[in-house]
Design an enzyme around this catalytic site. Structure first.
Site, PDB file in Angstrom:
ATOM      1  N   ASP A  98       5.130  -2.423   8.733  1.00  0.00           N
ATOM      2  CA  ASP A  98       4.984  -1.074   8.229  1.00  0.00           C
ATOM      3  C   ASP A  98       4.193  -0.289   9.271  1.00  0.00           C
ATOM      4  O   ASP A  98       3.134  -0.732   9.713  1.00  0.00           O
ATOM      5  CB  ASP A  98       4.213  -1.102   6.891  1.00  0.00           C
ATOM      6  CG  ASP A  98       4.775  -0.131   5.889  1.00  0.00           C
ATOM      7  OD1 ASP A  98       4.865   1.064   6.229  1.00  0.00           O
ATOM      8  OD2 ASP A  98       5.122  -0.556   4.767  1.00  0.00           O
ATOM      9  N   ASP A 206       6.309   4.831   7.697  1.00  0.00           N
ATOM     10  CA  ASP A 206       5.781   5.520   6.519  1.00  0.00           C
ATOM     11  C   ASP A 206       5.839   7.040   6.690  1.00  0.00           C
ATOM     12  O   ASP A 206       5.365   7.567   7.708  1.00  0.00           O
ATOM     13  CB  ASP A 206       4.315   5.076   6.359  1.00  0.00           C
ATOM     14  CG  ASP A 206       3.710   5.473   5.047  1.00  0.00           C
ATOM     15  OD1 ASP A 206       4.119   4.910   4.022  1.00  0.00           O
ATOM     16  OD2 ASP A 206       2.811   6.343   5.041  1.00  0.00           O
ATOM     17  N   GLU A 263      10.916   6.208   6.503  1.00  0.00           N
ATOM     18  CA  GLU A 263      10.775   6.699   5.124  1.00  0.00           C
ATOM     19  C   GLU A 263      10.682   8.220   5.182  1.00  0.00           C
ATOM     20  O   GLU A 263       9.815   8.773   5.863  1.00  0.00           O
ATOM     21  CB  GLU A 263       9.498   6.130   4.492  1.00  0.00           C
ATOM     22  CG  GLU A 263       9.405   6.494   3.005  1.00  0.00           C
ATOM     23  CD  GLU A 263       7.992   6.586   2.463  1.00  0.00           C
ATOM     24  OE1 GLU A 263       7.831   6.445   1.245  1.00  0.00           O
ATOM     25  OE2 GLU A 263       7.045   6.792   3.248  1.00  0.00           O
ATOM     26  N   HIS A 335       7.421  -0.537  -3.409  1.00  0.00           N
ATOM     27  CA  HIS A 335       6.082  -0.568  -3.999  1.00  0.00           C
ATOM     28  C   HIS A 335       5.663   0.775  -4.592  1.00  0.00           C
ATOM     29  O   HIS A 335       4.559   0.878  -5.138  1.00  0.00           O
ATOM     30  CB  HIS A 335       5.086  -1.011  -2.924  1.00  0.00           C
ATOM     31  CG  HIS A 335       5.035  -0.023  -1.786  1.00  0.00           C
ATOM     32  ND1 HIS A 335       6.094   0.159  -0.925  1.00  0.00           N
ATOM     33  CD2 HIS A 335       4.087   0.859  -1.403  1.00  0.00           C
ATOM     34  CE1 HIS A 335       5.782   1.103  -0.054  1.00  0.00           C
ATOM     35  NE2 HIS A 335       4.571   1.539  -0.320  1.00  0.00           N
ATOM     36  N   ASP A 336       6.484   1.810  -4.433  1.00  0.00           N
ATOM     37  CA  ASP A 336       6.162   3.133  -4.977  1.00  0.00           C
ATOM     38  C   ASP A 336       7.012   3.492  -6.189  1.00  0.00           C
ATOM     39  O   ASP A 336       6.860   4.574  -6.748  1.00  0.00           O
ATOM     40  CB  ASP A 336       6.396   4.223  -3.916  1.00  0.00           C
ATOM     41  CG  ASP A 336       5.491   4.095  -2.711  1.00  0.00           C
ATOM     42  OD1 ASP A 336       4.366   3.589  -2.863  1.00  0.00           O
ATOM     43  OD2 ASP A 336       5.913   4.510  -1.615  1.00  0.00           O
TER      44      ASP A 336
HETATM   45  C1  NOJ Z   1       4.383   6.172   1.449  1.00  0.00           C
HETATM   46  C2  NOJ Z   1       3.990   4.790   1.037  1.00  0.00           C
HETATM   47  O1  NOJ Z   1       5.127   4.081   0.678  1.00  0.00           O
HETATM   48  C3  NOJ Z   1       2.998   4.938  -0.087  1.00  0.00           C
HETATM   49  O2  NOJ Z   1       2.706   3.725  -0.726  1.00  0.00           O
HETATM   50  C4  NOJ Z   1       1.751   5.558   0.476  1.00  0.00           C
HETATM   51  O3  NOJ Z   1       0.850   5.820  -0.569  1.00  0.00           O
HETATM   52  C5  NOJ Z   1       2.055   6.862   1.211  1.00  0.00           C
HETATM   53  N1  NOJ Z   1       3.231   6.814   2.017  1.00  0.00           N
HETATM   54  C6  NOJ Z   1       0.915   7.234   2.104  1.00  0.00           C
HETATM   55  O4  NOJ Z   1       0.850   6.335   3.190  1.00  0.00           O
END
Ligand code: NOJ
Length: 565
Positions: A98, A206, A263, A335-336
């Protein structure tokens, strides 16, 4: 590039904190990952993506990094990491890291130096701004602009020591790096080369489409929420393509067999064509969000049900948009996101059927599928009670803003957080039916889902009808059937609110995928059903094949036929 290896690959995401704890401190770690590699190899995945393992104050569970070139002692050491990498490679799996470089931690030495004085050589590595004209610095409303942060509250933090504010699109412990500064970019490139030289196979980047900001950082749109929406000034900003191409040239050029995925919340199909066009040398694929925002209404604190026709329109648009150039990534979970079987499926009586149906419908699209830990055993959302049950900084921050600043009813906010909150994805991986789901011998940092005695990996591996073996079958199909990887995509039944159907065609092979997104039988009104009379039923998640194209509750079927090219 047409035959890039990652087109036929499946990626598995590990959230190390919640995957497996080898030392009983309640927190997952790298040795825990090593112990479970055979579960992943057995599933057949090609690539592992590790969520952040770097030293971090853990304000946002490691997405706040204080040293990009080491491992947090919570997770182990660099030598554990090397062992994991070697063990993954031995099993034929690649590993990507990541990359979190829109922001660092406020405890990163770069930021510590930057905040130390107005004349620090690193002052310009972050976004430092004076108070709004005519306002008293540090007072409410004196922030340089009206932007809100993703986690609630303003996007600016007042720093009394130097009398300026710094920008943080996420928490105040995640200051945004200033990518306008070439020294920042080259430090990031150098760090990335260091990981590649160590043997890693690429990066998941990210919020990488946030790194270029519109000069002047103008006020954002006022929406009725406590703060303005500044996204027009930082999503896909003016220099983003330049920054990504430069990264390609500085880091990736000349290195083979890597995978890069950006992302990109808010990315459009048109922009994704540019980001993923191999000729432009930016990234291999992006994570778009349209399909996981499909159940989001105009009011964030009112739950909206998914309309299947909306979901199909979204996937259809992405499939068509990236058919001739670029490439899709495919995901339900990470994970989000809440657990997909609880979100778009039925985690009650039809948990197994609906988890399998969702897997089939996703994986047979054109693109690279991502499986998030636990998805392969049909893990479900957690039964959260009050706000005290949540640990996620986003849930806590948004709750405070919505309830205290915006006057929403606590129960309304909780209803949405229970259904959509990120902690749903972060409860411990369910390995077996021993205490805490076999995740830890200590006290887990977040409790295991109480359904673990029924839903766990040991049990799923033993049961040939489990979600695990279904996912294994989907992955194997991608590896053996070129039409899954390269076939054209045609959406069928776009107006049907219950059935999701499409074909994939490559040369003389055509595949038909149908999924029932409901708990009642439904008949597929196919345009040319007779064409499929003698087709082979390749996969079916229920005991009976459909009779006269009536699919049972949550049924999924995949047919294959030979056609004259
Ligand atoms: C996206 C990540 O997937 C998330 O978990 C994170 O809180 C934010 N970016 C900030 O890094």
């Amino acid at each position: 590039m047409t035959d890039a290896w990652w087109k036929s690959a499946v990626v598995y995401q590990i959230y190390p904190r919640s995957f497996a704890d080898s030392d009983g401190d309640g927190m997952g770690d790298l040795r825990g990952v090593i112990q479970h590699l055979d579960h992943l190899a057995g599933l057949g995945v090609d690539v592992l993506w590790l969520s952040p393992i770097y030293p971090s104050p853990q304000d946002d569970n490691g997405y706040d990094i204080s040293d990009y070139q080491d491992v947090d002692p919570l997770f182990g050491s660099l030598s554990d990491f090397d062992e994991l990498l070697a063990a993954a490679h031995e099993r034929g799996m690649k590993l990507i890291m990541d990359l979190v470089v829109n922001h660092s931690s406020d405890e990163h030495p770069w930021f510590v130096e930057s905040r130390s004085s107005l004349s620090s050589p690193k002052r310009d590595w972050y976004w430092w701004w004076p108070a709004r004209d005519g306002m008293e610095p540090g007072t409410p409303g004196a922030e340089p602009n009206n932007w809100g942060s993703v986690f609630g509250g303003p996007a600016w933090e007042w720093d009394p020591a130097t009398g300026e504010y710094y920008l943080h699109l996420f928490s105040r412990k995640q200051p945004d790096l200033n990518w306008e500064n070439p020294a920042v970019r080259s430090a990031v490139h150098e760090m990335m080369r260091w990981w590649l030289d160590r043997g890693v196979d690429g990066f998941r980047m990210d919020v990488i489409n946030f790194i270029s900001k519109v000069p002047g950082l103008p006020d954002g749109t006022v929406t009725g929420a406590a703060y303005g929406d500044g996204s027009a000034s930082f999503l896909n900003g003016p220099r983003i393509h330049e920054f990504l191409h430069e990264m390609y040239e500085q880091v990736f050029a000349g290195r083979d067999a890597l995978l890069t995925v950006g992302e990109m919340p808010g990315v459009t199909v048109e922009q994704a064509r540019l980001y993923t066009d191999p000729a432009r040398e930016e990234v291999d694929m992006v994570f778009q969000f349209d399909h996981v925002w499909a159940d989001r209404g105009p009011d964030p604190w009112v739950l909206q049900r998914l309309k299947l026709t909306d979901l199909k329109a979204i996937f259809g648009r992405w499939q068509a948009g990236l058919s001739d150039v670029g490439w899709n990534s495919l995901y339900w979970n990470n994970h989000d996101q809440p657990r997909v079987v609880s979100r778009y499926g039925d985690d009650g009586d039809f948990r197994v059927e609906s988890a399998k149906m969702l897997g089939a419908v996703l994986h047979l699209h054109r693109g690279t599928p991502y499986v998030y830990q636990g998805e392969e055993i049909g893990m479900t959302n957690y039964p959260f009670g009050g706000i005290g049950d949540f640990r996620d900084i986003e849930a806590l921050g948004q709750y405070a803003q919505a309830v205290e600043k915006e006057g929403h009813a606590p129960e309304d906010v909780l209803t949405v957080l229970r259904a959509r909150g990120r902690d749903n994805a972060r409860t411990p991986m369910q390995w077996d039916d021993s205490p805490h789901a076999g995740f830890t011998t200590g006290t887990p940092w977040l409790p295991a889902n109480p359904r673990y005695p029924e839903i766990n990996a040991a049990r799923a591996r033993k049961d040939p009808d489990s979600v695990y073996h279904w996912y294994r079958g989907l992955i194997e199909l991608r590896h053996t059937e070129p039409a899954v990887v390269h076939g054209d995509f045609t959406m069928l039944l776009p107006h049907d609110e219950q059935l999701y159907a499409y074909t994939r065609r490559l040369d003389s092979t055509e595949l038909l995928v149908i999924g029932n997104f409901g708990g009642t039988p439904a008949r597929a009104e196919l345009p040319d059903p007779a064409a499929w009379d003698r087709a082979e039923l390749v996969m079916n998640n229920t005991a009976q094949p459909p009779a006269d194209w009536v699919l049972g509750p949550w049924q999924a079927v995949i047919y294959r036929r030979t056609v004259t090219p």
